[in-house]
Design a protein around this motif. Structure first.
Motif, PDB file in Angstrom:
ATOM      1  N   ILE A 107       4.897   1.652  -8.414  1.00  0.00           N
ATOM      2  CA  ILE A 107       4.368   2.900  -8.987  1.00  0.00           C
ATOM      3  C   ILE A 107       2.972   3.201  -8.456  1.00  0.00           C
ATOM      4  O   ILE A 107       2.616   4.359  -8.228  1.00  0.00           O
ATOM      5  CB  ILE A 107       4.375   2.842 -10.544  1.00  0.00           C
ATOM      6  N   LEU A 108       2.160   2.164  -8.201  1.00  0.00           N
ATOM      7  CA  LEU A 108       0.837   2.394  -7.624  1.00  0.00           C
ATOM      8  C   LEU A 108       0.945   2.913  -6.192  1.00  0.00           C
ATOM      9  O   LEU A 108       0.175   3.778  -5.769  1.00  0.00           O
ATOM     10  CB  LEU A 108       0.010   1.104  -7.648  1.00  0.00           C
ATOM     11  N   ALA A 109       1.926   2.412  -5.451  1.00  0.00           N
ATOM     12  CA  ALA A 109       2.159   2.909  -4.093  1.00  0.00           C
ATOM     13  C   ALA A 109       2.614   4.363  -4.130  1.00  0.00           C
ATOM     14  O   ALA A 109       2.207   5.184  -3.296  1.00  0.00           O
ATOM     15  CB  ALA A 109       3.192   2.031  -3.385  1.00  0.00           C
ATOM     16  N   LEU A 110       3.458   4.690  -5.117  1.00  0.00           N
ATOM     17  CA  LEU A 110       3.929   6.072  -5.256  1.00  0.00           C
ATOM     18  C   LEU A 110       2.781   7.024  -5.566  1.00  0.00           C
ATOM     19  O   LEU A 110       2.661   8.095  -4.948  1.00  0.00           O
ATOM     20  CB  LEU A 110       4.986   6.147  -6.361  1.00  0.00           C
ATOM     21  N   THR A 111       1.922   6.647  -6.521  1.00  0.00           N
ATOM     22  CA  THR A 111       0.790   7.520  -6.875  1.00  0.00           C
ATOM     23  C   THR A 111      -0.164   7.687  -5.698  1.00  0.00           C
ATOM     24  O   THR A 111      -0.735   8.758  -5.499  1.00  0.00           O
ATOM     25  CB  THR A 111       0.020   6.950  -8.088  1.00  0.00           C
ATOM     26  N   ARG A 112      -0.315   6.636  -4.911  1.00  0.00           N
ATOM     27  CA  ARG A 112      -1.201   6.709  -3.743  1.00  0.00           C
ATOM     28  C   ARG A 112      -0.650   7.692  -2.710  1.00  0.00           C
ATOM     29  O   ARG A 112      -1.400   8.435  -2.067  1.00  0.00           O
ATOM     30  CB  ARG A 112      -1.357   5.316  -3.134  1.00  0.00           C
ATOM     31  N   LYS A 159       0.813  -1.216   0.000  1.00  0.00           N
ATOM     32  CA  LYS A 159       0.000   0.000   0.000  1.00  0.00           C
ATOM     33  C   LYS A 159       0.849   1.270   0.000  1.00  0.00           C
ATOM     34  O   LYS A 159       0.384   2.348  -0.328  1.00  0.00           O
ATOM     35  CB  LYS A 159      -0.919   0.012   1.226  1.00  0.00           C
ATOM     36  N   SER A 160       2.109   1.143   0.410  1.00  0.00           N
ATOM     37  CA  SER A 160       3.012   2.291   0.443  1.00  0.00           C
ATOM     38  C   SER A 160       4.405   1.849   0.027  1.00  0.00           C
ATOM     39  O   SER A 160       4.686   0.642  -0.071  1.00  0.00           O
ATOM     40  CB  SER A 160       3.054   2.908   1.842  1.00  0.00           C
ATOM     41  N   LEU A 161       5.283   2.814  -0.232  1.00  0.00           N
ATOM     42  CA  LEU A 161       6.650   2.493  -0.648  1.00  0.00           C
ATOM     43  C   LEU A 161       7.394   1.721   0.429  1.00  0.00           C
ATOM     44  O   LEU A 161       8.294   0.929   0.132  1.00  0.00           O
ATOM     45  CB  LEU A 161       7.405   3.775  -0.995  1.00  0.00           C
ATOM     46  N   ASP A 162       7.047   1.939   1.692  1.00  0.00           N
ATOM     47  CA  ASP A 162       7.707   1.227   2.792  1.00  0.00           C
ATOM     48  C   ASP A 162       7.408  -0.266   2.753  1.00  0.00           C
ATOM     49  O   ASP A 162       8.184  -1.074   3.288  1.00  0.00           O
ATOM     50  CB  ASP A 162       7.261   1.804   4.146  1.00  0.00           C
ATOM     51  N   ASP A 163       6.292  -0.641   2.133  1.00  0.00           N
ATOM     52  CA  ASP A 163       5.917  -2.059   2.059  1.00  0.00           C
ATOM     53  C   ASP A 163       6.617  -2.792   0.915  1.00  0.00           C
ATOM     54  O   ASP A 163       6.587  -4.022   0.869  1.00  0.00           O
ATOM     55  CB  ASP A 163       4.400  -2.198   1.878  1.00  0.00           C
ATOM     56  N   VAL A 164       7.217  -2.051  -0.015  1.00  0.00           N
ATOM     57  CA  VAL A 164       7.915  -2.672  -1.152  1.00  0.00           C
ATOM     58  C   VAL A 164       9.278  -3.149  -0.668  1.00  0.00           C
ATOM     59  O   VAL A 164      10.107  -2.353  -0.227  1.00  0.00           O
ATOM     60  CB  VAL A 164       8.078  -1.681  -2.321  1.00  0.00           C
ATOM     61  N   THR A 165       9.519  -4.449  -0.745  1.00  0.00           N
ATOM     62  CA  THR A 165      10.750  -5.016  -0.207  1.00  0.00           C
ATOM     63  C   THR A 165      11.730  -5.397  -1.318  1.00  0.00           C
ATOM     64  O   THR A 165      11.341  -5.631  -2.461  1.00  0.00           O
ATOM     65  CB  THR A 165      10.451  -6.278   0.628  1.00  0.00           C
ATOM     66  N   ALA A 166      12.999  -5.440  -0.939  1.00  0.00           N
ATOM     67  CA  ALA A 166      14.102  -5.940  -1.787  1.00  0.00           C
ATOM     68  C   ALA A 166      14.412  -5.065  -2.999  1.00  0.00           C
ATOM     69  O   ALA A 166      15.206  -5.448  -3.841  1.00  0.00           O
ATOM     70  CB  ALA A 166      13.819  -7.374  -2.253  1.00  0.00           C
ATOM     71  N   GLN A 167      13.805  -3.887  -3.097  1.00  0.00           N
ATOM     72  CA  GLN A 167      14.089  -2.980  -4.221  1.00  0.00           C
ATOM     73  C   GLN A 167      14.552  -1.641  -3.648  1.00  0.00           C
ATOM     74  O   GLN A 167      13.966  -0.598  -3.917  1.00  0.00           O
ATOM     75  CB  GLN A 167      12.841  -2.811  -5.106  1.00  0.00           C
ATOM     76  N   ASP A 168      15.605  -1.692  -2.850  1.00  0.00           N
ATOM     77  CA  ASP A 168      16.027  -0.523  -2.067  1.00  0.00           C
ATOM     78  C   ASP A 168      16.377   0.681  -2.937  1.00  0.00           C
ATOM     79  O   ASP A 168      16.006   1.813  -2.627  1.00  0.00           O
ATOM     80  CB  ASP A 168      17.227  -0.885  -1.178  1.00  0.00           C
ATOM     81  N   HIS A 169      17.112   0.442  -4.041  1.00  0.00           N
ATOM     82  CA  HIS A 169      17.547   1.556  -4.890  1.00  0.00           C
ATOM     83  C   HIS A 169      16.349   2.312  -5.451  1.00  0.00           C
ATOM     84  O   HIS A 169      16.251   3.544  -5.340  1.00  0.00           O
ATOM     85  CB  HIS A 169      18.428   1.041  -6.021  1.00  0.00           C
ATOM     86  N   ALA A 170      15.422   1.584  -6.059  1.00  0.00           N
ATOM     87  CA  ALA A 170      14.250   2.226  -6.668  1.00  0.00           C
ATOM     88  C   ALA A 170      13.394   2.911  -5.611  1.00  0.00           C
ATOM     89  O   ALA A 170      12.953   4.049  -5.801  1.00  0.00           O
ATOM     90  CB  ALA A 170      13.425   1.173  -7.421  1.00  0.00           C
ATOM     91  N   VAL A 171      13.180   2.249  -4.474  1.00  0.00           N
ATOM     92  CA  VAL A 171      12.327   2.815  -3.422  1.00  0.00           C
ATOM     93  C   VAL A 171      12.941   4.084  -2.843  1.00  0.00           C
ATOM     94  O   VAL A 171      12.239   5.076  -2.599  1.00  0.00           O
ATOM     95  CB  VAL A 171      12.078   1.762  -2.320  1.00  0.00           C
ATOM     96  N   ASN A 172      14.257   4.075  -2.628  1.00  0.00           N
ATOM     97  CA  ASN A 172      14.920   5.261  -2.062  1.00  0.00           C
ATOM     98  C   ASN A 172      14.802   6.470  -2.986  1.00  0.00           C
ATOM     99  O   ASN A 172      14.552   7.593  -2.538  1.00  0.00           O
ATOM    100  CB  ASN A 172      16.399   4.958  -1.786  1.00  0.00           C
ATOM    101  N   VAL A 173      14.987   6.252  -4.286  1.00  0.00           N
ATOM    102  CA  VAL A 173      14.876   7.354  -5.245  1.00  0.00           C
ATOM    103  C   VAL A 173      13.444   7.858  -5.317  1.00  0.00           C
ATOM    104  O   VAL A 173      13.190   9.071  -5.324  1.00  0.00           O
ATOM    105  CB  VAL A 173      15.359   6.907  -6.647  1.00  0.00           C
ATOM    106  N   LEU A 174      12.481   6.931  -5.362  1.00  0.00           N
ATOM    107  CA  LEU A 174      11.073   7.322  -5.441  1.00  0.00           C
ATOM    108  C   LEU A 174      10.622   8.047  -4.174  1.00  0.00           C
ATOM    109  O   LEU A 174       9.826   8.987  -4.244  1.00  0.00           O
ATOM    110  CB  LEU A 174      10.195   6.089  -5.667  1.00  0.00           C
TER     111      LEU A 174
END
Length: 351
Positions: free
Chosen positions: A73-78, A32-47
């Motif tokens: 991307i859906l978590a980012l838009t949310r 539901k949020s970027l914090d819930d996205v795991t194992a993709q640290d580089h992309a999540v940190n930039v986003l």
């Protein structure tokens, strides 16, 4: 009379809880949020850094299926727009939609040129609400070359009010002029620890009881695809019965996934080692009559021979070529029975 008739046809009220319970687990436990996205640290940190500024570039997410590209991307838009504003600020097109040049010229261009509506005071207090829209093109590698070419001009013209996010499995299928206009984010397959943690969390939430090693087997079969792993776990849970207190076994997982059980593959390997062509021919005949897939066998035979340290490098090279040739022929629609027999006889000769 009519009143009585109407009262007998009352509709059952569907609550939000019922809707949540009826969802597939893949959607129910989607981040539901970027914090819930795991194992993709580089992309999540930039986003995450873009949340504090209005400087969001066009983006290209690529990597294997089931690694969290669409979820990110859906978590980012949310988090950018909130649930209400997302409906008017985000356009998502999937491969299920027509993706030719006409869609780019009409639907995408019309949405991209729209001016951005001013957010409400309540929305501004909770979310950044930057002054642009986002168009998500999922599975963009399935778009035609003409459609991709038409898209690059649209991206430039309306970049002041619209950002694009292209999502694909194969970045090489995106034309260079389009790829060069985007910031690229590579999503890699989830490592075992992260994937196991997520499956364990879902199993606990849904009260799923598993025998030891079941979740690891689910991950092995899914090949790093988290979507496939969650769906397989839910299928095993439904197959076992909601009221059943027995635990899900590795055998249950193997049967539902359609792969050949490990015991049968091991017996097949032993037959190959005996180098008896007549006996092997008879065994393959009964094997195919049982309804097993030759394509699944090729993958499992590969795992046994090529990843096994007991065999020499020279043997692995020869077997790899045999497996490659068989897999290519199977994908081209040749007879499974003949190709499996041919594969096993050739391996027995190089043993």
């Amino acid at each position: 009379m009519f009143e009585g008739f109407g009262s007998s046809k009352r509709r059952k009220v569907v609550t939000a809880t019922d809707n949540e319970q009826s969802k597939p687990w893949v959607e129910k436990y989607r981040p539901k949020s970027l914090d819930d996205v795991t194992a993709q640290d580089h992309a999540v940190n930039v986003l995450r850094k873009t949340l504090g500024s209005n400087n969001l570039p066009h983006m290209l997410f690529y990597g294997p299926p089931g690694t969290g590209k669409t979820s990110a991307i859906l978590a980012l838009t949310r988090e950018l727009f909130g649930p209400e504003l997302t409906k008017s600020r985000v356009l998502e097109l999937n491969a299920s939609d027509e993706r030719g040049i006409s869609i780019v010229r009409e639907k995408v261009k019309n949405f991209a040129r729209l001016t951005v509506s001013k957010p409400s005071k309540e929305a501004l207090e909770k979310y950044p609400c930057p002054p642009y829209k986002i168009i998500i093109l999922d599975e963009a590698d399935s778009m035609t070359a003409d459609a991709q070419s038409a898209l690059r001009r649209t991206m430039e013209t309306y970049s002041s009010v619209t950002r694009f996010c292209l999502i694909c499995n194969y970045v090489t299928r995106i034309i260079d002029p389009l790829a060069s206009r985007c910031s690229k984010f590579r999503f890699r397959a989830l490592d075992v620890s992260n994937a196991i943690d997520r499956l364990t969390y879902i199993a606990e939430k849904e009260s799923v009881q598993c025998e030891d090693g079941v979740l690891n087997r689910v991950l092995d079969i899914s090949g790093g695809d988290m979507r496939k792993a969650i769906t397989l776990l839910q299928s095993a849970y439904k197959h076992n019965g909601y009221e059943n207190t027995s635990k899900i076994s590795i055998q249950d997982i193997e049967e539902l996934s359609g792969i050949v059980p490990t015991s049968i593959v091991q017996e097949l390997i032993e037959r190959v080692a005996q180098k008896d062509v007549d006996a092997l021919t008879e065994y393959v005949h009964s094997f195919m009559k049982s309804g097993w897939s030759a394509t699944s066998v090729v993958g499992q035979v590969h795992d046994h021979y090529v990843t096994n340290e007991e065999y020499s490098t020279d043997f692995k090279n020869k077997v790899s070529w045999i497996l490659f040739d068989t897999d290519s022929k199977l994908n081209n629609g040749t007879n499974e029975h003949i190709q499996l027999l041919n594969l096993l006889i050739h391996i027995s000769r190089v043993l």
